[in-house]
Design a protein around this motif. Structure first.
Motif, PDB file in Angstrom:
ATOM      1  N   GLN A 163       0.788  -1.227   0.000  1.00 39.26           N
ATOM      2  CA  GLN A 163       0.000   0.000   0.000  1.00 39.26           C
ATOM      3  C   GLN A 163       0.827   1.289   0.000  1.00 39.26           C
ATOM      4  O   GLN A 163       0.276   2.374  -0.187  1.00 39.26           O
ATOM      5  CB  GLN A 163      -0.921   0.018   1.226  1.00 39.26           C
ATOM      6  CG  GLN A 163      -1.902  -1.142   1.279  1.00 39.26           C
ATOM      7  CD  GLN A 163      -2.872  -1.154   0.109  1.00 39.26           C
ATOM      8  OE1 GLN A 163      -3.270  -0.099  -0.379  1.00 39.26           O
ATOM      9  NE2 GLN A 163      -3.244  -2.339  -0.350  1.00 39.26           N
ATOM     10  N   GLY A 164       2.150   1.158   0.205  1.00 41.73           N
ATOM     11  CA  GLY A 164       2.970   2.352   0.379  1.00 41.73           C
ATOM     12  C   GLY A 164       3.028   3.257  -0.831  1.00 41.73           C
ATOM     13  O   GLY A 164       2.910   4.490  -0.718  1.00 41.73           O
ATOM     14  N   MET A 165       3.225   2.681  -2.022  1.00 40.51           N
ATOM     15  CA  MET A 165       3.320   3.522  -3.218  1.00 40.51           C
ATOM     16  C   MET A 165       2.005   4.246  -3.474  1.00 40.51           C
ATOM     17  O   MET A 165       1.987   5.440  -3.804  1.00 40.51           O
ATOM     18  CB  MET A 165       3.719   2.676  -4.432  1.00 40.51           C
ATOM     19  CG  MET A 165       3.989   3.494  -5.698  1.00 40.51           C
ATOM     20  SD  MET A 165       2.510   3.956  -6.647  1.00 40.51           S
ATOM     21  CE  MET A 165       2.072   2.357  -7.348  1.00 40.51           C
ATOM     22  N   ARG A 166       0.898   3.549  -3.297  1.00 42.22           N
ATOM     23  CA  ARG A 166      -0.412   4.156  -3.495  1.00 42.22           C
ATOM     24  C   ARG A 166      -0.588   5.363  -2.560  1.00 42.22           C
ATOM     25  O   ARG A 166      -1.013   6.441  -2.986  1.00 42.22           O
ATOM     26  CB  ARG A 166      -1.501   3.122  -3.248  1.00 42.22           C
ATOM     27  CG  ARG A 166      -2.928   3.649  -3.365  1.00 42.22           C
ATOM     28  CD  ARG A 166      -3.929   2.568  -2.972  1.00 42.22           C
ATOM     29  NE  ARG A 166      -3.872   1.457  -3.894  1.00 42.22           N
ATOM     30  CZ  ARG A 166      -4.549   1.385  -5.041  1.00 42.22           C
ATOM     31  NH1 ARG A 166      -5.335   2.407  -5.387  1.00 42.22           N
ATOM     32  NH2 ARG A 166      -4.447   0.339  -5.810  1.00 42.22           N
ATOM     33  N   ALA A 167      -0.242   5.166  -1.292  1.00 49.23           N
ATOM     34  CA  ALA A 167      -0.386   6.250  -0.314  1.00 49.23           C
ATOM     35  C   ALA A 167       0.528   7.417  -0.646  1.00 49.23           C
ATOM     36  O   ALA A 167       0.129   8.590  -0.559  1.00 49.23           O
ATOM     37  CB  ALA A 167      -0.095   5.727   1.090  1.00 49.23           C
ATOM     38  N   ALA A 168       1.764   7.101  -1.040  1.00 51.63           N
ATOM     39  CA  ALA A 168       2.714   8.160  -1.380  1.00 51.63           C
ATOM     40  C   ALA A 168       2.241   8.956  -2.595  1.00 51.63           C
ATOM     41  O   ALA A 168       2.303  10.188  -2.619  1.00 51.63           O
ATOM     42  CB  ALA A 168       4.092   7.563  -1.630  1.00 51.63           C
ATOM     43  N   ALA A 169       1.760   8.242  -3.610  1.00 53.95           N
ATOM     44  CA  ALA A 169       1.314   8.911  -4.832  1.00 53.95           C
ATOM     45  C   ALA A 169       0.115   9.812  -4.562  1.00 53.95           C
ATOM     46  O   ALA A 169       0.033  10.935  -5.083  1.00 53.95           O
ATOM     47  CB  ALA A 169       0.965   7.870  -5.886  1.00 53.95           C
ATOM     48  N   GLU A 170      -0.807   9.341  -3.740  1.00 50.05           N
ATOM     49  CA  GLU A 170      -2.012  10.125  -3.458  1.00 50.05           C
ATOM     50  C   GLU A 170      -1.694  11.417  -2.700  1.00 50.05           C
ATOM     51  O   GLU A 170      -2.443  12.386  -2.777  1.00 50.05           O
ATOM     52  CB  GLU A 170      -3.010   9.273  -2.678  1.00 50.05           C
ATOM     53  CG  GLU A 170      -3.654   8.184  -3.535  1.00 50.05           C
ATOM     54  CD  GLU A 170      -4.557   7.264  -2.739  1.00 50.05           C
ATOM     55  OE1 GLU A 170      -4.581   7.370  -1.482  1.00 50.05           O
ATOM     56  OE2 GLU A 170      -5.239   6.420  -3.364  1.00 50.05           O
ATOM     57  N   LYS A 171      -0.567  11.423  -1.981  1.00 49.35           N
ATOM     58  CA  LYS A 171      -0.181  12.619  -1.226  1.00 49.35           C
ATOM     59  C   LYS A 171       0.839  13.483  -1.972  1.00 49.35           C
ATOM     60  O   LYS A 171       1.402  14.416  -1.410  1.00 49.35           O
ATOM     61  CB  LYS A 171       0.357  12.203   0.146  1.00 49.35           C
ATOM     62  CG  LYS A 171      -0.723  11.600   1.046  1.00 49.35           C
ATOM     63  CD  LYS A 171      -0.182  11.206   2.408  1.00 49.35           C
ATOM     64  CE  LYS A 171      -1.261  10.493   3.233  1.00 49.35           C
ATOM     65  NZ  LYS A 171      -2.339  11.434   3.635  1.00 49.35           N
TER      66      LYS A 171
END
Length: 468
Positions: free
Chosen positions: A180-188
């Motif tokens: 889930q880390g890349m998704r969270a980073a991209a969304e922010k």
């Protein structure tokens, strides 16, 4: 080659005779055959020869690659050579991706290189790379809670350590950062994401693995750091100065393409339509040769079937070995198998998978109705001498098997000692030398007991609740 069943009936141990003297679901002669199969497995090195063949003749086999194609051809040839009655493939559709280069270095305040690898299906940096300050998070939950202004334009560094355990239970909490880390980073609005490798080693080998990518509108580069390099960044940050890192990454998303589940059967003599399904996954990540993940599992289940196929008569029902494709990128082969066989799932009386390396089996779990526990108890009479203890009734049977269990298919699980499994998992260090031939023999001995008795018993296990 075993010449006649008569040779089996005289070898039953005293402990087994005591059990079978009572009213029990498994017959004495079947237990006797299973005991001899177990002992034959302990004397055979054929499983090691299988995993050696796969790692040497095929090597890395990530889904949708040329290595995957070679693995599918290898598996069909191997199953035919091992005496399966029927060998065939079923096509699956997979997302494809080409790994390119991945370079990282600290540019300030203490310039030096970092050892990294792209996480599966990761994006590229702009041409020439990118340089940004890193911002550290204890875990992915902390990143999710962080205000976007703290992350925007920076490299999110998730620094979650995985705990070592024989059961591998530390993997679940740690792997959330990878998935889930890349998704969270991209969304922010982050420029990229760095992850402390999901592993338990202190070697300078980063661990790759799949991420959640569906629906991410603007994916950012996502890299795993080796543990020593994660420690290095942590130590730099403690000195109180901003730490800048340069990343230069190139990967390529490709058009979807085919892969295959490879299936081999020892066809049942009385109830060929009823199936005991044992599996492993044929694909691997591309960094090592996939000896532990999951070459060992491939060897264990195919050798189990070979030993049973050598009996003078086939078991009562069909033993089906499924080497699932594309497990590493989301249980793709298992999910598509279940979708394609919805009308036949009630004919699968038990499912199990070997996908946790090559350590010794130490626990036998089930997911069967309580009314069938007596069958597991009888199996334990043959498993206990191998150093195996009875576990719980919450087994998923393994990652791919869990897709079947969710549909009500009963499962059994032979769980290996995974104390060092995550030292090598998804790294260049997943190679043949990590496979202990004696441990592999013990695995096959346990699997042949469980598989033969499930295929030979007169009744079945019914269905299990689908809720978890």
């Amino acid at each position: 080659m075993l010449k006649s069943l008569k040779k089996f009936t005289g070898g039953l141990s005293v402990a087994l005779l005591a059990v079978t003297a009572q009213a029990a679901p498994l017959k004495q002669e079947d237990l006797s055959v299973a005991e001899v199969l177990r002992d034959r497995a302990l004397e055979s090195s054929d499983a090691y020869s299988i995993v050696e063949s796969l790692t040497v003749e095929v090597g890395p086999r990530r889904a949708g690659t040329k290595g995957d194609e070679r693995a599918v051809a290898w598996a069909q040839e191997k199953m035919k050579a091992l005496g399966f009655d029927r060998v065939y493939t079923e096509q699956i559709d997979v997302k494809r991706w080409a790994r390119g280069h991945a370079h990282a270095e600290v540019t300030a305040p203490f310039p030096q290189p970092l050892v990294v690898t792209s996480l599966g299906y990761g994006a590229s940096t702009p041409e020439g790379g990118l340089t940004a300050e890193i911002v550290e998070f204890a875990d992915v939950e902390a990143l999710l809670k962080a205000p976007a202004r703290k992350v925007k334009g920076k490299i999110a560094f998730i620094n979650k350590r995985m705990e070592r355990a024989r059961t591998g239970e530390g993997y679940g909490p740690a792997v959330q950062g990878r998935s889930q880390g890349m998704r969270a980073a991209a969304e922010k609005g982050a420029a990229a994401m760095l992850l402390r490798s999901v592993g338990t080693d202190s070697d300078r080998f980063p661990h790759t693995g799949m991420m959640s990518i569906d629906g991410v509108e603007n994916p950012v580069p996502a890299l795993a750091l080796s543990a020593p390099d994660a420690n290095l960044l942590e130590a730099m940050l403690k000195r109180g100065k901003p730490v800048e890192v340069k990343l230069n990454v190139h990967n390529e998303a490709l058009a979807d393409g085919p892969s295959f589940n490879v299936i081999g059967e020892v066809v049942g003599r009385e109830k060929p339509e009823e199936v005991v399904l044992i599996g492993a996954h044929l694909d691997s990540w591309d960094e090592g040769t996939g000896a532990l993940d999951d070459g060992a599992g491939v060897a264990i289940v195919t050798e189990t079937a070979r030993l049973i196929a050598e009996l003078p008569q086939r078991p009562r029902r069909t033993l089906r070995v499924v080497l699932f494709g594309a497990e590493e990128i989301g249980l793709v082969g298992a999910k598509q198998y279940v979708d394609a066989h919805q009308n036949d799932l009630d004919k699968i009386i038990m499912v199990s998978e070997s996908d946790f390396g090559a350590g010794k089996v130490w626990r036998f779990d089930t997911r069967i109705p309580e009314s069938k526990f007596a069958i597991a108890d009888q199996m334990m009479q043959l498993l206990a001498p191998l150093g195996i203890e009875r576990g719980n009734n919450k087994s998923s049977g393994g990652p791919d098997s869990s897709v079947f269990v969710a549909q009500g298919v009963p499962a059994m699980g032979l769980y290996q000692d995974g104390s060092d499994y995550f030292d090598y998992h998804h790294t260049p260090n997943d190679t043949l030398d990590k496979v202990d031939p004696e441990n592999l023999k013990q695995n096959v001995a346990a699997w042949v007991v469980m598989s033969f008795l499930a295929a030979e018993m007169e009744g079945d296990f019914g269905r299990v609740p689908t809720e978890h």
